[in-house]
Motif scaffolding. Structure first.
Motif, mmCIF file in Angstrom:
data_model
loop_
_atom_site.group_PDB
_atom_site.id
_atom_site.type_symbol
_atom_site.label_atom_id
_atom_site.label_comp_id
_atom_site.label_asym_id
_atom_site.label_seq_id
_atom_site.Cartn_x
_atom_site.Cartn_y
_atom_site.Cartn_z
ATOM 1 N N TYR A 1 -0.938 -2.960 -29.509
ATOM 2 C CA TYR A 1 -1.160 -3.415 -28.148
ATOM 3 C C TYR A 1 -0.590 -2.386 -27.180
ATOM 4 O O TYR A 1 0.410 -1.716 -27.448
ATOM 5 N N GLN B 1 -5.007 -3.602 -20.095
ATOM 6 C CA GLN B 1 -4.248 -4.266 -21.155
ATOM 7 C C GLN B 1 -5.149 -4.331 -22.381
ATOM 8 O O GLN B 1 -6.311 -4.715 -22.297
ATOM 9 N N TYR B 2 -4.616 -3.931 -23.530
ATOM 10 C CA TYR B 2 -5.417 -3.855 -24.766
ATOM 11 C C TYR B 2 -4.615 -4.429 -25.918
ATOM 12 O O TYR B 2 -3.403 -4.162 -26.058
ATOM 13 N N TRP B 3 -5.281 -5.229 -26.754
ATOM 14 C CA TRP B 3 -4.649 -5.760 -27.977
ATOM 15 C C TRP B 3 -5.713 -5.892 -29.054
ATOM 16 O O TRP B 3 -6.776 -6.462 -28.841
ATOM 17 N N THR C 1 -10.311 -7.928 -31.192
ATOM 18 C CA THR C 1 -9.904 -7.038 -30.104
ATOM 19 C C THR C 1 -10.131 -7.713 -28.758
ATOM 20 O O THR C 1 -11.205 -8.286 -28.515
ATOM 21 N N TYR D 1 -5.951 -6.477 -33.484
ATOM 22 C CA TYR D 1 -5.233 -6.640 -34.746
ATOM 23 C C TYR D 1 -6.221 -6.818 -35.894
ATOM 24 O O TYR D 1 -7.336 -7.299 -35.724
ATOM 25 N N SER E 1 -1.359 -4.396 -36.004
ATOM 26 C CA SER E 1 -1.442 -4.976 -34.667
ATOM 27 C C SER E 1 -1.004 -3.912 -33.672
ATOM 28 O O SER E 1 0.120 -3.421 -33.735
ATOM 29 N N ASN F 1 2.456 -11.431 -26.827
ATOM 30 C CA ASN F 1 2.213 -10.002 -27.022
ATOM 31 C C ASN F 1 2.320 -9.230 -25.716
ATOM 32 O O ASN F 1 2.941 -8.178 -25.639
ATOM 33 N N SER G 1 -9.460 -6.864 -24.462
ATOM 34 C CA SER G 1 -8.978 -5.937 -23.437
ATOM 35 C C SER G 1 -9.335 -6.473 -22.058
ATOM 36 O O SER G 1 -10.370 -7.131 -21.872
#
Length: 809
Positions: A734, A700-702, A677, A704, A732, A774, A679
């Motif tokens: 985002y 912004q967040y991602w 993770t 997986y 995944s 992404n 962010s």
């Protein structure tokens, strides 16, 4: 002889600080201009409140002559007036960052605490910073300070070559008091010298006692005033312009009104006639791999303001009202949902709350949401149909909270959800208690709750908890336990995930009550916890924890802690099937925290953590790092980067039928996976003046989850390879949110808000590990939505309108 004189001085000082302070309010007839000058003749002869005493960090220490503070109080038929002179022997060092309302930033503060009934139950608190920023809240010992409460009052702060001055006018409509001819109010005054991180009060707040609202002084001399008609209207108008790639741009105009009416001296009715929550803060969504829903903060003012009564017993989760639909539509073959509602519209809501002079608090909250449909399409024929996913629904909360001896309470709570037609209904009833000894040295607290669900299958459940604690002195402790049955379910209007267990817990801690040569604050905690499944008796959770939290004399915060899970535990929730569990190995966790003094232009927060399990390669680690820089008293920027990684995490991904034999349990499929993770969060504030700010919030967040091995959950809770499962269950997720807003408080209680928001979110089974791809892919695809909105709300006081009409007549 000198020793005797010294002892007499100490005793006399202690005597003066331990006696209840009294201030005389001065009646006036002349007009007072709120300009921060205190130059009207009425101020000259008013009695003075002085001799402030330190609240924190060195509790009980008298204020120095260089920081002498003098307060005067005037009143007339309409309002109470407070004039405050805060002397400072280094006025050029007074901190005065300009911030938003209720958020003082890095600035000196003056406050007045008023209890019109003088019953030790509730303070109305009004603050003004050296930068002329207002803040207000309701304070109770049970809940603390609730800054969601907003009143309408006038203030002005000015700096001088001797310190700074505050002048305040608080209309009686913003307060609560009886109709008696002679009034005695509870009152206290507060001052914080921010550069020294020192807080002072006029009436000593003894931190050893463990109560705040019961240590006010007395304000006497107010006579022959009457509580005014508390009737306020807040009409609003909003315009929204919505746009998205590949979609038609459209505008929406909304209008409505909020009403606040004082039913009696103590009780207030709040009502939303036409709700509009379009400018509330966005939710920080995450990749949720667990068995429970994500819990969100409440950002709608109606459901946060003055709701301390409704939070008794932890039975009310306001996001249920206007949240996701309660029904998932049944789909036939070849059907898909083409218009699925994310949130149900709120039709209207009202709440009545207050407390009698005998200490009985009464709260009633009611809300109605509209009948809601989802649109379903047959992918072969093209035909569509509508299905009800939420009927017309009524939500109701009733609270009766009896306080006694100024520091204890017994509370009855009931929540009820009634849905129209043959849909699920729910009722939860609870009794909570918070009992303290007269000296506030020991506490006995707890509650018992019972839920009744009427659905296709009715069910009843019970939750009970009790705790005992020592609440005074350097050494303190607490013990307690919970008991929850399998069918306890408050989730129609509350939130609770774990059921069917009992637990025991204990805590012992040590703290310093006054600063030392090294520390302003210092506390060590030791905690133990054990939880067991109610039916099988298996260990569901267990832990031993120790942590240290301290603040240095330079006001830097440091924290350190570790948790040891000495026994294997059995997780009955992750398998998402009745009577199934997965074994969780023993593990060790540790964390640290650093937060440097925000008084400095540059400060930083750092929070690393690590977890190591007693299983090959299974561990987790990560950190948050958050620098912040105050460029000036007007401009502040903050940034936080977060990274967290789980290696060889074991989690549920699917359930499949074993064979055609119904007696064979379904196969619970797990995955051995890595979860990563990232962010990034950026915040900014530029204050044009104390009433006008520009704010930036970007997230912004991602995250997986990449599955490495597929596993089958066995009946004994172990996991074995299951290679025949071939579905792609990688995850995944985002998201992007950016808010740029302008806020202008153009009149008391009246505001213009301008907001530009763009946001997007996407979930995929294919993982693209290129971070740049992404982010840019999310911002350049059709998922990105743009919203521009303008909202204007105007505060109308019935009394002010009535007085103006009288003058014209």
């Amino acid at each position: 002889m000198k020793k005797a004189v010294f002892i007499i001085l100490i005793l006399s000082s202690f005597w003066s600080y331990s006696q209840k302070k009294v201030l005389q309010a001065q009646p006036i007839s002349q007009y007072i201009t709120i300009d921060g000058k205190l130059d009207e003749t009425a101020w000259e002869n008013a009695p003075i409140a002085t001799d402030f005493i330190m609240f924190e960090p060195d509790n009980g220490k008298p204020i120095t002559e260089g920081k002498k503070t003098e307060i005067k109080v005037l009143y007339n038929n309409d309002a109470i007036y407070i004039g405050a002179m805060m002397y400072d022997d280094e006025p050029n060092k007074i901190l005065k960052e300009i911030s938003q309302r209720d958020n003082f930033g890095t600035a000196d503060i003056f406050g007045v605490f008023i209890n019109g009934f003088n019953d030790g139950q509730q303070n109305f608190e009004f603050f003004v910073s050296a930068a002329d920023v207002q803040g207000d809240c309701i304070m109770t010992d049970a809940i603390g300070e609730d800054y969601s409460w907003d009143a309408v009052w006038i203030s002005k702060a000015k700096l001088t070559d001797k310190g700074w001055i505050v002048e305040i006018k608080i209309p009686y409509a913003a307060l609560r008091f009886s109709g008696e001819n002679k009034q005695t109010w509870g009152i206290n005054f507060f001052r914080e010298v921010k550069r020294e991180r020192k807080k002072y009060t006029w009436s000593l707040i003894d931190t050893k006692i463990g109560t705040f609202t019961q240590q006010n002084g007395d304000l006497v001399g107010i006579e022959n005033i009457k509580p005014p008609t508390r009737l306020f209207f807040m009409p609003y108008a909003s315009y929204y312009l919505n746009a998205a790639d590949g979609q038609k741009t459209y505008g929406t105009l909304k209008g409505g009104m909020d009403i606040k009416y004082g039913i009696t001296d103590a009780f207030t009715l709040d009502a939303i006639l036409i709700p509009d929550f379009g400018q509330t803060k966005y939710d920080d969504q995450i990749l949720n791999l667990g068995p429970f829903e994500q819990q969100f903060n409440e950002n709608r003012a109606f459901f946060t303001e003055g709701t301390d009564l409704f939070n008794k017993g932890n039975m009310f989760y306001s996001r249920r009202i206007g949240g996701k639909p309660s029904v998932d539509p049944d789909l036939n073959d070849n059907e898909e949902i083409i218009d699925n509602v994310q949130n149900v519209n709120l039709i209207n809501a009202l709440k009545v709350s207050g407390r009698t002079k005998n200490g009985l608090g009464i709260g009633v909250l009611n809300a109605i949401t509209e009948k809601t449909f989802a649109t379903i399409k047959d992918t072969i024929s093209g035909e569509t149909r509508k299905v009800i996913v939420e009927p017309l629904t009524n939500y109701n909360v009733l609270v009766l909270d009896q306080r006694f001896r100024k520091n204890s309470s017994v509370t009855f709570i009931n929540t009820n959800v009634t849905r129209n037609g043959e849909f699920r209904d729910a009722n939860v009833t609870g009794l909570a208690w918070d009992l303290n000894t007269k000296a506030n040295t020991y506490n006995l607290s707890g509650n018992i709750k019972h839920s009744i669900i009427n659905d296709t299958e009715d069910k009843n459940g019970t939750f009970a908890t009790v705790g005992f604690a020592e609440t005074s002195g350097k050494y303190r402790y607490s013990v307690g336990g919970d008991f929850v049955t399998k069918d306890f379910d408050p989730n129609d209007l509350g939130i609770n995930f774990y059921t069917n267990y009992y637990n025991f817990y204990g805590n012992a801690n040590y703290r310093i009550l006054n600063p030392t040569k090294l520390f302003n604050s210092f506390r060590i905690n030791y905690n133990m916890y054990a939880e067991f499944n109610k039916e099988s008796g298996k260990v569901q959770d267990n832990s031993i924890n120790a942590n240290l939290n301290l603040t240095t004399v330079k006001n830097n915060y440091y924290g350190l802690g570790f948790t040891f899970f000495p026994l294997e535990s059995n997780d009955y929730y992750e398998p998402r099937a009745e009577n199934r569990y997965v074994i969780i190995p023993r593990k060790f966790e540790a964390w640290a925290s650093v937060s440097t003094n925000y008084n400095h232009k540059f400060a930083i927060d750092l929070n690393p953590s690590i977890s190591i399990a007693d299983q090959s390669g299974r561990m987790a680690y990560g950190a948050d790092i958050g620098p912040r820089y105050r460029f000036s008293n007007k401009l502040l920027l903050t940034y936080t980067f977060s990274y967290f990684r789980k290696n060889n995490n074991k989690g549920y991904i699917d359930s499949v039928d074993a064979d055609d034999n119904e007696s064979t349990p379904e196969i619970i499929v797990f995955a051995n996976r890595n979860v990563i993770t990232y962010s990034n969060t950026l915040g900014g504030k530029y204050a044009i003046n104390s009433a006008m700010t520009i704010n930036l919030a970007v997230r912004q967040y991602w995250s997986y989850a990449e599955n490495k091995d597929i596993l089958e959950l066995q009946q004994n809770g172990t996991l074995t390879p299951y290679p025949q499962y071939t579905d792609n269950k990688n995850s995944s997720f985002y998201s992007w949110n950016a808010d740029l807003s302008y806020s202008w408080w153009f009149a008391p209680g009246s505001q213009v808000s301008v907001l530009y928001r763009n946001s997007a979110a996407n979930f995929e089974r294919v993982i693209d590990k290129q971070f740049k791809d992404n982010v840019t892919g999310l911002l350049n695809n059709d998922a990105l939505k743009h919203i521009f909105s303008i909202s204007v709300k105007y505060f109308i006081d019935y009394n002010a309108v009535k007085n103006k009409l009288r003058k014209r007549a």
